[in-house]
Design a protein around this motif. Structure first.
Motif, PDB file in Angstrom:
ATOM      1  N   GLY A  68       0.799  -1.220   0.000  1.00 13.97           N
ATOM      2  CA  GLY A  68       0.000   0.000   0.000  1.00 13.97           C
ATOM      3  C   GLY A  68       0.830   1.267   0.000  1.00 13.97           C
ATOM      4  N   GLY A  69       2.016   1.215  -0.609  1.00 11.47           N
ATOM      5  CA  GLY A  69       2.875   2.390  -0.669  1.00 11.47           C
ATOM      6  C   GLY A  69       3.662   2.661   0.595  1.00 11.47           C
ATOM      7  N   HIS A  70       3.558   1.781   1.581  1.00  2.93           N
ATOM      8  CA  HIS A  70       4.256   1.968   2.866  1.00  2.93           C
ATOM      9  C   HIS A  70       5.308   0.871   3.029  1.00  2.93           C
ATOM     10  CE1 HIS A  70       4.940   2.963   7.032  1.00  2.93           C
ATOM     11  NE2 HIS A  70       4.725   1.696   7.354  1.00  2.93           N
ATOM     12  N   TRP A  71       6.518   1.268   3.403  1.00  3.92           N
ATOM     13  CA  TRP A  71       7.606   0.326   3.637  1.00  3.92           C
ATOM     14  C   TRP A  71       7.649  -0.059   5.114  1.00  3.92           C
ATOM     15  CZ3 TRP A  71      10.425  -1.579  -0.363  1.00  3.92           C
ATOM     16  CH2 TRP A  71      10.404  -0.880  -1.560  1.00  3.92           C
ATOM     17  N   LYS A  72       7.798  -1.355   5.382  1.00  7.45           N
ATOM     18  CA  LYS A  72       7.918  -1.843   6.761  1.00  7.45           C
ATOM     19  C   LYS A  72       9.257  -2.572   6.883  1.00  7.45           C
ATOM     20  CE  LYS A  72       5.759  -5.540   8.393  1.00  7.45           C
ATOM     21  NZ  LYS A  72       4.734  -6.457   8.889  1.00  7.45           N
ATOM     22  N   PHE A  73      10.094  -2.089   7.794  1.00  4.94           N
ATOM     23  CA  PHE A  73      11.410  -2.679   8.034  1.00  4.94           C
ATOM     24  C   PHE A  73      11.373  -3.470   9.328  1.00  4.94           C
ATOM     25  CE2 PHE A  73      12.310   0.682   5.147  1.00  4.94           C
ATOM     26  CZ  PHE A  73      13.507   0.386   4.522  1.00  4.94           C
ATOM     27  N   GLN A  74      11.913  -4.678   9.281  1.00  9.14           N
ATOM     28  CA  GLN A  74      12.038  -5.484  10.493  1.00  9.14           C
ATOM     29  C   GLN A  74      13.340  -6.279  10.408  1.00  9.14           C
ATOM     30  OE1 GLN A  74       8.304  -7.563   9.529  1.00  9.14           O
ATOM     31  NE2 GLN A  74       9.403  -9.462   9.938  1.00  9.14           N
ATOM     32  N   ALA A  75      13.913  -6.556  11.565  1.00  8.01           N
ATOM     33  CA  ALA A  75      15.173  -7.287  11.605  1.00  8.01           C
ATOM     34  C   ALA A  75      15.277  -8.047  12.919  1.00  8.01           C
ATOM     35  CB  ALA A  75      16.351  -6.330  11.462  1.00  8.01           C
ATOM     36  N   LYS A  76      16.100  -9.088  12.885  1.00 12.23           N
ATOM     37  CA  LYS A  76      16.397  -9.815  14.115  1.00 12.23           C
ATOM     38  C   LYS A  76      17.695 -10.573  13.945  1.00 12.23           C
ATOM     39  CE  LYS A  76      14.230 -14.340  14.073  1.00 12.23           C
ATOM     40  NZ  LYS A  76      14.742 -15.110  15.150  1.00 12.23           N
ATOM     41  N   TYR A  77      18.380 -10.723  15.072  1.00 10.93           N
ATOM     42  CA  TYR A  77      19.561 -11.565  15.095  1.00 10.93           C
ATOM     43  C   TYR A  77      19.108 -13.006  15.268  1.00 10.93           C
ATOM     44  CZ  TYR A  77      22.676  -7.578  15.353  1.00 10.93           C
ATOM     45  OH  TYR A  77      23.364  -6.435  15.063  1.00 10.93           O
ATOM     46  N   ARG A  78      19.911 -13.900  14.795  1.00 11.87           N
ATOM     47  CA  ARG A  78      19.546 -15.319  14.832  1.00 11.87           C
ATOM     48  C   ARG A  78      19.242 -15.804  16.249  1.00 11.87           C
ATOM     49  NH1 ARG A  78      22.856 -19.594  11.527  1.00 11.87           N
ATOM     50  NH2 ARG A  78      20.925 -19.938  10.433  1.00 11.87           N
ATOM     51  N   ASP A  79      19.950 -15.250  17.252  1.00  8.50           N
ATOM     52  CA  ASP A  79      19.756 -15.713  18.629  1.00  8.50           C
ATOM     53  C   ASP A  79      18.650 -14.969  19.373  1.00  8.50           C
ATOM     54  OD1 ASP A  79      21.144 -13.345  18.731  1.00  8.50           O
ATOM     55  OD2 ASP A  79      22.649 -14.027  20.160  1.00  8.50           O
ATOM     56  N   GLU A  80      17.939 -14.066  18.704  1.00  9.46           N
ATOM     57  CA  GLU A  80      16.832 -13.335  19.336  1.00  9.46           C
ATOM     58  C   GLU A  80      15.501 -13.966  18.951  1.00  9.46           C
ATOM     59  OE1 GLU A  80      17.309  -9.381  17.855  1.00  9.46           O
ATOM     60  OE2 GLU A  80      18.784  -8.852  19.380  1.00  9.46           O
ATOM     61  N   PRO A  81      14.570 -14.060  19.890  1.00  5.84           N
ATOM     62  CA  PRO A  81      13.278 -14.684  19.567  1.00  5.84           C
ATOM     63  C   PRO A  81      12.314 -13.767  18.811  1.00  5.84           C
ATOM     64  CG  PRO A  81      13.323 -14.063  21.872  1.00  5.84           C
ATOM     65  CD  PRO A  81      14.693 -13.765  21.315  1.00  5.84           C
ATOM     66  N   ASP A  82      12.410 -12.436  19.038  1.00  8.20           N
ATOM     67  CA  ASP A  82      11.428 -11.510  18.467  1.00  8.20           C
ATOM     68  C   ASP A  82      12.048 -10.586  17.432  1.00  8.20           C
ATOM     69  OD1 ASP A  82       9.421 -12.476  20.206  1.00  8.20           O
ATOM     70  OD2 ASP A  82      10.166 -11.177  21.809  1.00  8.20           O
ATOM     71  N   TRP A  83      11.209 -10.163  16.504  1.00 10.74           N
ATOM     72  CA  TRP A  83      11.614  -9.210  15.477  1.00 10.74           C
ATOM     73  C   TRP A  83      11.582  -7.796  16.048  1.00 10.74           C
ATOM     74  CZ3 TRP A  83      13.382 -10.462  10.686  1.00 10.74           C
ATOM     75  CH2 TRP A  83      13.200 -11.780  10.284  1.00 10.74           C
ATOM     76  N   THR A  84      12.500  -6.963  15.568  1.00 15.62           N
ATOM     77  CA  THR A  84      12.518  -5.545  15.885  1.00 15.62           C
ATOM     78  C   THR A  84      11.962  -4.807  14.676  1.00 15.62           C
ATOM     79  OG1 THR A  84      14.499  -5.819  17.244  1.00 15.62           O
ATOM     80  CG2 THR A  84      13.980  -3.583  16.518  1.00 15.62           C
ATOM     81  N   TYR A  85      10.940  -3.976  14.902  1.00 18.11           N
ATOM     82  CA  TYR A  85      10.323  -3.194  13.830  1.00 18.11           C
ATOM     83  C   TYR A  85      10.843  -1.768  13.903  1.00 18.11           C
ATOM     84  CZ  TYR A  85       7.238  -7.160  13.282  1.00 18.11           C
ATOM     85  OH  TYR A  85       6.757  -8.426  13.067  1.00 18.11           O
ATOM     86  N   TYR A  86      11.209  -1.208  12.763  1.00 19.55           N
ATOM     87  CA  TYR A  86      11.805   0.122  12.716  1.00 19.55           C
ATOM     88  C   TYR A  86      10.845   1.121  12.087  1.00 19.55           C
ATOM     89  CZ  TYR A  86      16.185  -2.325  13.578  1.00 19.55           C
ATOM     90  OH  TYR A  86      17.162  -3.103  14.122  1.00 19.55           O
ATOM     91  N   GLU A  87      10.511   2.170  12.824  1.00 20.16           N
ATOM     92  CA  GLU A  87       9.752   3.285  12.256  1.00 20.16           C
ATOM     93  C   GLU A  87      10.669   4.076  11.322  1.00 20.16           C
ATOM     94  OE1 GLU A  87       6.493   4.285  12.521  1.00 20.16           O
ATOM     95  OE2 GLU A  87       6.197   2.345  13.492  1.00 20.16           O
ATOM     96  N   VAL A  88      11.898   4.309  11.788  1.00 16.62           N
ATOM     97  CA  VAL A  88      12.920   4.959  10.973  1.00 16.62           C
ATOM     98  C   VAL A  88      14.000   3.907  10.727  1.00 16.62           C
ATOM     99  CG1 VAL A  88      14.625   6.813  10.857  1.00 16.62           C
ATOM    100  CG2 VAL A  88      12.436   7.200  12.015  1.00 16.62           C
ATOM    101  N   PRO A  89      14.144   3.453   9.486  1.00 13.12           N
ATOM    102  CA  PRO A  89      15.113   2.384   9.216  1.00 13.12           C
ATOM    103  C   PRO A  89      16.558   2.848   9.394  1.00 13.12           C
ATOM    104  CG  PRO A  89      14.135   3.185   7.183  1.00 13.12           C
ATOM    105  CD  PRO A  89      13.425   3.874   8.300  1.00 13.12           C
ATOM    106  N   LEU A  90      17.428   1.903   9.666  1.00 17.98           N
ATOM    107  CA  LEU A  90      18.853   2.202   9.782  1.00 17.98           C
ATOM    108  C   LEU A  90      19.399   2.586   8.413  1.00 17.98           C
ATOM    109  CD1 LEU A  90      19.913  -0.852  11.976  1.00 17.98           C
ATOM    110  CD2 LEU A  90      19.331   1.447  12.742  1.00 17.98           C
TER     111      LEU A  90
END
Length: 86
Positions: A25-47
């Motif tokens: 819908g024209g909106h970008w969603k960034f998420q990342a996680k390290y292999r040893d982390e259980p949850d994803w981190t969502y970024y409002e402002v991407p790195l």
């Protein structure tokens, strides 16, 4: 239809980090996680590093007609807004 771009990187300590970027819908969603982390981190402002990598991925896909010029312009605009000259 959403478009998704996924890649992995390693930090200085050798930890693997997976990044997922989805455009819907024209909106970008960034998420990342390290292999040893259980949850994803969502970024409002991407790195910045993630934005630069996304631009490279979009550019390569654009050359093969698998990404749109609109996506390229959108990522370039995000880079300019963060003060990155590309």
């Amino acid at each position: 239809m959403p478009s998704q771009h996924i890649w992995t990187t390693r930090d200085e300590d050798g930890r693997k980090r997976e990044v997922r970027v989805t455009k819907f819908g024209g909106h970008w969603k960034f998420q990342a996680k390290y292999r040893d982390e259980p949850d994803w981190t969502y970024y409002e402002v991407p790195l910045r590093a993630d934005l630069r990598e996304l631009r490279e991925i979009i550019f390569r896909k654009y050359q093969r007609k698998r990404a749109s010029a609109e996506d390229m312009a959108s990522v370039d605009k995000m880079l300019r807004e963060q003060g990155c000259e590309e």
